[in-house]
Design an enzyme around this catalytic site. Sequence first.
Site, PDB file in Angstrom:
ATOM      1  N   ALA A  87       5.239 -46.945  23.328  1.00 13.77           N
ATOM      2  CA  ALA A  87       5.088 -46.661  24.760  1.00 13.77           C
ATOM      3  C   ALA A  87       5.645 -47.818  25.553  1.00 13.77           C
ATOM      4  O   ALA A  87       5.826 -48.918  25.037  1.00 13.77           O
ATOM      5  CB  ALA A  87       3.604 -46.494  25.114  1.00 13.77           C
ATOM      6  N   THR A 128      -5.054 -44.436  26.018  1.00 13.83           N
ATOM      7  CA  THR A 128      -5.759 -45.547  26.679  1.00 13.83           C
ATOM      8  C   THR A 128      -6.942 -45.052  27.505  1.00 13.83           C
ATOM      9  O   THR A 128      -6.936 -43.914  27.997  1.00 13.83           O
ATOM     10  CB  THR A 128      -4.763 -46.286  27.605  1.00 13.83           C
ATOM     11  N   TYR A 155       1.883 -46.323  34.949  1.00 11.54           N
ATOM     12  CA  TYR A 155       1.652 -46.383  33.498  1.00 11.54           C
ATOM     13  C   TYR A 155       0.563 -45.384  33.081  1.00 11.54           C
ATOM     14  O   TYR A 155       0.789 -44.543  32.201  1.00 11.54           O
ATOM     15  CB  TYR A 155       1.235 -47.810  33.084  1.00 11.54           C
ATOM     16  N   SER A 156      -0.615 -45.482  33.696  1.00 13.00           N
ATOM     17  CA  SER A 156      -1.727 -44.651  33.203  1.00 13.00           C
ATOM     18  C   SER A 156      -1.485 -43.170  33.486  1.00 13.00           C
ATOM     19  O   SER A 156      -1.946 -42.304  32.726  1.00 13.00           O
ATOM     20  CB  SER A 156      -3.062 -45.114  33.770  1.00 13.00           C
ATOM     21  N   LYS A 159       0.586 -41.946  30.631  1.00 10.46           N
ATOM     22  CA  LYS A 159      -0.235 -41.800  29.421  1.00 10.46           C
ATOM     23  C   LYS A 159      -1.120 -40.549  29.554  1.00 10.46           C
ATOM     24  O   LYS A 159      -1.284 -39.789  28.592  1.00 10.46           O
ATOM     25  CB  LYS A 159      -1.109 -43.036  29.194  1.00 10.46           C
ATOM     26  N   PHE A 195      -2.576 -60.298  29.896  1.00 11.32           N
ATOM     27  CA  PHE A 195      -3.504 -61.278  30.493  1.00 11.32           C
ATOM     28  C   PHE A 195      -3.857 -62.458  29.578  1.00 11.32           C
ATOM     29  O   PHE A 195      -3.613 -63.622  29.923  1.00 11.32           O
ATOM     30  CB  PHE A 195      -4.786 -60.545  30.922  1.00 11.32           C
ATOM     31  N   ARG A 198      -0.853 -64.498  28.232  1.00 12.30           N
ATOM     32  CA  ARG A 198      -0.173 -65.189  29.337  1.00 12.30           C
ATOM     33  C   ARG A 198      -0.904 -66.486  29.673  1.00 12.30           C
ATOM     34  O   ARG A 198      -0.273 -67.528  29.865  1.00 12.30           O
ATOM     35  CB  ARG A 198      -0.102 -64.284  30.579  1.00 12.30           C
ATOM     36  N   TYR A 212      -5.525 -62.561  39.164  1.00 14.31           N
ATOM     37  CA  TYR A 212      -5.267 -61.586  40.238  1.00 14.31           C
ATOM     38  C   TYR A 212      -6.532 -61.354  41.076  1.00 14.31           C
ATOM     39  O   TYR A 212      -7.648 -61.304  40.533  1.00 14.31           O
ATOM     40  CB  TYR A 212      -4.895 -60.216  39.655  1.00 14.31           C
ATOM     41  N   ASP A 277      -2.876 -59.794  44.223  1.00  8.75           N
ATOM     42  CA  ASP A 277      -3.485 -58.772  43.368  1.00  8.75           C
ATOM     43  C   ASP A 277      -2.455 -57.714  42.989  1.00  8.75           C
ATOM     44  O   ASP A 277      -1.455 -57.509  43.690  1.00  8.75           O
ATOM     45  CB  ASP A 277      -4.652 -58.105  44.117  1.00  8.75           C
ATOM     46  N   GLY A 280      -3.175 -51.256  43.638  1.00  8.62           N
ATOM     47  CA  GLY A 280      -3.935 -50.170  42.988  1.00  8.62           C
ATOM     48  C   GLY A 280      -4.797 -50.626  41.825  1.00  8.62           C
ATOM     49  O   GLY A 280      -5.289 -49.799  41.055  1.00  8.62           O
TER      50      GLY A 280
HETATM   51  P1  NAD Z   1       3.677 -52.908  23.247  1.00  5.80           P
HETATM   52  O1  NAD Z   1       4.347 -52.851  24.566  1.00  5.80           O
HETATM   53  O2  NAD Z   1       3.272 -54.245  22.692  1.00  5.80           O
HETATM   54  O3  NAD Z   1       4.601 -52.209  22.138  1.00  5.80           O
HETATM   55  C1  NAD Z   1       5.259 -51.015  22.371  1.00  5.80           C
HETATM   56  C2  NAD Z   1       6.241 -50.787  21.220  1.00  5.80           C
HETATM   57  O4  NAD Z   1       6.877 -49.513  21.424  1.00  5.80           O
HETATM   58  C3  NAD Z   1       7.358 -51.837  21.138  1.00  5.80           C
HETATM   59  O5  NAD Z   1       7.565 -52.217  19.800  1.00  5.80           O
HETATM   60  C4  NAD Z   1       8.571 -51.092  21.683  1.00  5.80           C
HETATM   61  O6  NAD Z   1       9.807 -51.575  21.164  1.00  5.80           O
HETATM   62  C5  NAD Z   1       8.277 -49.673  21.247  1.00  5.80           C
HETATM   63  N1  NAD Z   1       8.959 -48.671  22.090  1.00  5.80           N
HETATM   64  C6  NAD Z   1       8.968 -48.607  23.445  1.00  5.80           C
HETATM   65  N2  NAD Z   1       9.714 -47.550  23.845  1.00  5.80           N
HETATM   66  C7  NAD Z   1      10.157 -46.933  22.732  1.00  5.80           C
HETATM   67  C8  NAD Z   1      10.949 -45.781  22.487  1.00  5.80           C
HETATM   68  N3  NAD Z   1      11.446 -45.049  23.506  1.00  5.80           N
HETATM   69  N4  NAD Z   1      11.203 -45.412  21.211  1.00  5.80           N
HETATM   70  C9  NAD Z   1      10.716 -46.157  20.178  1.00  5.80           C
HETATM   71  N5  NAD Z   1       9.970 -47.258  20.336  1.00  5.80           N
HETATM   72  C10 NAD Z   1       9.684 -47.646  21.608  1.00  5.80           C
HETATM   73  O7  NAD Z   1       2.423 -51.939  23.366  1.00  5.80           O
HETATM   74  P2  NAD Z   1       0.934 -52.104  22.789  1.00  5.80           P
HETATM   75  O8  NAD Z   1       0.142 -52.923  23.712  1.00  5.80           O
HETATM   76  O9  NAD Z   1       1.025 -52.453  21.369  1.00  5.80           O
HETATM   77  O10 NAD Z   1       0.421 -50.592  22.941  1.00  5.80           O
HETATM   78  C11 NAD Z   1       0.656 -49.650  21.896  1.00  5.80           C
HETATM   79  C12 NAD Z   1       0.032 -48.318  22.282  1.00  5.80           C
HETATM   80  O11 NAD Z   1      -1.368 -48.482  22.467  1.00  5.80           O
HETATM   81  C13 NAD Z   1       0.560 -47.738  23.594  1.00  5.80           C
HETATM   82  O12 NAD Z   1       0.676 -46.354  23.435  1.00  5.80           O
HETATM   83  C14 NAD Z   1      -0.507 -48.085  24.607  1.00  5.80           C
HETATM   84  O13 NAD Z   1      -0.521 -47.147  25.642  1.00  5.80           O
HETATM   85  C15 NAD Z   1      -1.744 -47.993  23.751  1.00  5.80           C
HETATM   86  N6  NAD Z   1      -2.898 -48.814  24.170  1.00  5.80           N
HETATM   87  C16 NAD Z   1      -2.728 -50.146  24.407  1.00  5.80           C
HETATM   88  C17 NAD Z   1      -3.838 -50.926  24.713  1.00  5.80           C
HETATM   89  C18 NAD Z   1      -3.711 -52.419  24.939  1.00  5.80           C
HETATM   90  O14 NAD Z   1      -4.711 -53.068  25.243  1.00  5.80           O
HETATM   91  N7  NAD Z   1      -2.540 -53.024  24.797  1.00  5.80           N
HETATM   92  C19 NAD Z   1      -5.105 -50.335  24.798  1.00  5.80           C
HETATM   93  C20 NAD Z   1      -5.220 -48.949  24.571  1.00  5.80           C
HETATM   94  C21 NAD Z   1      -4.116 -48.212  24.243  1.00  5.80           C
HETATM   95  O1  DAU Z   2      -7.357 -50.529  29.056  1.00 11.86           O
HETATM   96  C1  DAU Z   2      -6.315 -50.401  28.151  1.00 11.86           C
HETATM   97  C2  DAU Z   2      -5.047 -50.970  28.731  1.00 11.86           C
HETATM   98  O2  DAU Z   2      -5.176 -52.382  28.699  1.00 11.86           O
HETATM   99  C3  DAU Z   2      -3.789 -50.527  27.997  1.00 11.86           C
HETATM  100  O3  DAU Z   2      -3.632 -49.149  28.153  1.00 11.86           O
HETATM  101  C4  DAU Z   2      -2.551 -51.260  28.526  1.00 11.86           C
HETATM  102  O4  DAU Z   2      -1.419 -50.925  27.729  1.00 11.86           O
HETATM  103  C5  DAU Z   2      -2.796 -52.746  28.441  1.00 11.86           C
HETATM  104  O5  DAU Z   2      -1.705 -53.452  29.001  1.00 11.86           O
HETATM  105  C6  DAU Z   2      -4.081 -53.118  29.182  1.00 11.86           C
HETATM  106  O6  DAU Z   2      -3.930 -52.880  30.602  1.00 11.86           O
HETATM  107  P1  DAU Z   2      -4.485 -53.926  31.698  1.00 11.86           P
HETATM  108  O7  DAU Z   2      -3.710 -53.717  32.931  1.00 11.86           O
HETATM  109  O8  DAU Z   2      -5.964 -53.895  31.746  1.00 11.86           O
HETATM  110  O9  DAU Z   2      -4.059 -55.308  30.946  1.00 11.86           O
HETATM  111  P2  DAU Z   2      -3.405 -56.665  31.481  1.00 11.86           P
HETATM  112  O10 DAU Z   2      -3.382 -57.588  30.310  1.00 11.86           O
HETATM  113  O11 DAU Z   2      -2.142 -56.450  32.204  1.00 11.86           O
HETATM  114  O12 DAU Z   2      -4.482 -57.196  32.532  1.00 11.86           O
HETATM  115  C7  DAU Z   2      -5.855 -57.357  32.192  1.00 11.86           C
HETATM  116  C8  DAU Z   2      -6.599 -57.750  33.465  1.00 11.86           C
HETATM  117  O13 DAU Z   2      -6.202 -59.069  33.862  1.00 11.86           O
HETATM  118  C9  DAU Z   2      -6.292 -56.855  34.636  1.00 11.86           C
HETATM  119  O14 DAU Z   2      -7.474 -56.730  35.421  1.00 11.86           O
HETATM  120  C10 DAU Z   2      -5.236 -57.635  35.444  1.00 11.86           C
HETATM  121  C11 DAU Z   2      -5.629 -59.071  35.183  1.00 11.86           C
HETATM  122  N1  DAU Z   2      -4.530 -60.070  35.151  1.00 11.86           N
HETATM  123  C12 DAU Z   2      -3.427 -59.793  34.384  1.00 11.86           C
HETATM  124  C13 DAU Z   2      -2.417 -60.720  34.280  1.00 11.86           C
HETATM  125  C14 DAU Z   2      -1.173 -60.442  33.452  1.00 11.86           C
HETATM  126  C15 DAU Z   2      -4.673 -61.284  35.823  1.00 11.86           C
HETATM  127  O15 DAU Z   2      -5.691 -61.542  36.501  1.00 11.86           O
HETATM  128  N2  DAU Z   2      -3.685 -62.203  35.690  1.00 11.86           N
HETATM  129  C16 DAU Z   2      -2.545 -61.980  34.949  1.00 11.86           C
HETATM  130  O16 DAU Z   2      -1.694 -62.887  34.878  1.00 11.86           O
END
Ligand code: NAD
Ligand code: DAU
Length: 339
Positions: A87, A128, A155-156, A159, A195, A198, A212, A277, A280
């Site tokens: 994704a 998600t 994004y959401s 999904k 987050f 980073r 944020y 921030d 949304g």
């Molecule tokens: P990520 O961004 O780290 O990895 C995404 C991977 O998908 C990468 O390897 C990318 O190269 C590949 N990709 C993107 N577009 C593609 C395409 N068109 N064809 C083939 N490969 C492609 O993502 P992540 O954080 O590992 O999330 C993985 C899945 O889990 C996602 O579906 C996300 O919605 C879901 N998810 C993530 C979290 C989270 O906290 N990160 C939580 C719940 C669900």
């Molecule tokens: O809830 C599941 C989701 O969690 C997944 O579906 C997404 O793929 C994944 O990226 C994550 O989404 P969030 O938007 O919650 O994650 P992120 O790491 O971007 O941010 C976490 C929280 O921290 C959010 O409230 C925004 C805040 N934030 C983020 C960054 C990058 C900061 O305060 N400072 C930052 O620098």
Amino acid sequence: MAETFEPTSIIVTGGCGFIGSNFVRWVVENHPGVRVTVLDKLTYAGNPENIAGLPEDRVRLVVGDICDEALLEGLVPGHDAVVHFAAESHNDNSIADPEPFVRTNVVGTYRLLEACRAHDVRYHHVSTDEVYGDLALDDPARFTEETPYRPSSPYSSTKASSDMLVRAWHRTYGVRATISNCSNNYGPYQHVEKFIPRQITNILCGIRPKLYGDGKNVRDWIHTEDHSSAVWAILTRGRVGETYLIGADGERDNITVLRDVLRAMGRPEDDFDWVRDRPGHDRRYAIDPTKLRTELGWEPRHTDFESGLMATIEWYREHEAWWRPAKEATEARYAAQGQ
Ligand code: NAD
Ligand code: DAU
């Protein structure tokens, strides 16, 4: 309880990303009879290093796009299941440019469903908790499988759209599909745009962490290894057509997590910048994992967030060569957005 499904050959899409690669490693370690084909486009978020060192007779990487119909037609037959992680995954990027999100998350899911339909292959969809929108900080409720969809970001919403396709393809065409909606993952191999990595890598680079809004937004943290074991439980023992929420009772507000990181890295708790921030910005996510726990007997192993966070910080300390190449461009992108 559903009949047990015992796949020996699976496709893992997005297996070079954060959660997908952790899942591939977990399967290789825990299920010796399973061969994995990773299908990954290697976008900015995909890194073949994430699955380096795994046995070649168990894991094969196919570099390609899930939207590529001809590629899927050649690849999907002969596999027992597709586990779909690929994704565009980052909210901030989706606000800056939603188009790749619609393409990969919606069209890509459609293509995979069509391929699984054509070849009667079992499909698991990784989604998600963000599809449910957000909760107020003082709301006693948590998300359940019955919570109405109310996504907030580009994004959401993509999904959520992909989840709807899965439900329709199961009901209309009988595709053997399950869906999981998980909360925020942390652990090794997470991209530095997210987050926790980073802030860790900012501190390692001598940059002040960035928070944020008012820092009170709540996320429900789960270690990525627990996400892997839950996805496997659902794939092999879940009821086809069902949705399962995955969470590990890990609610914390962002400022608390950031202070944990600062303290663990020997920095003063106020050594960070408040920044613009996210438009949304969802206030709070919270998962009720009762169905997964009671029906499939799943339990998380990483129940101590502080020690999981310490191990994650250690991992980033020891893997600078892994994250360094992406750091500068990521921070430049954030700086341009005032974040
Ligand atoms: P990520 O961004 O780290 O990895 C995404 C991977 O998908 C990468 O390897 C990318 O190269 C590949 N990709 C993107 N577009 C593609 C395409 N068109 N064809 C083939 N490969 C492609 O993502 P992540 O954080 O590992 O999330 C993985 C899945 O889990 C996602 O579906 C996300 O919605 C879901 N998810 C993530 C979290 C989270 O906290 N990160 C939580 C719940 C669900
Ligand atoms: O809830 C599941 C989701 O969690 C997944 O579906 C997404 O793929 C994944 O990226 C994550 O989404 P969030 O938007 O919650 O994650 P992120 O790491 O971007 O941010 C976490 C929280 O921290 C959010 O409230 C925004 C805040 N934030 C983020 C960054 C990058 C900061 O305060 N400072 C930052 O620098």
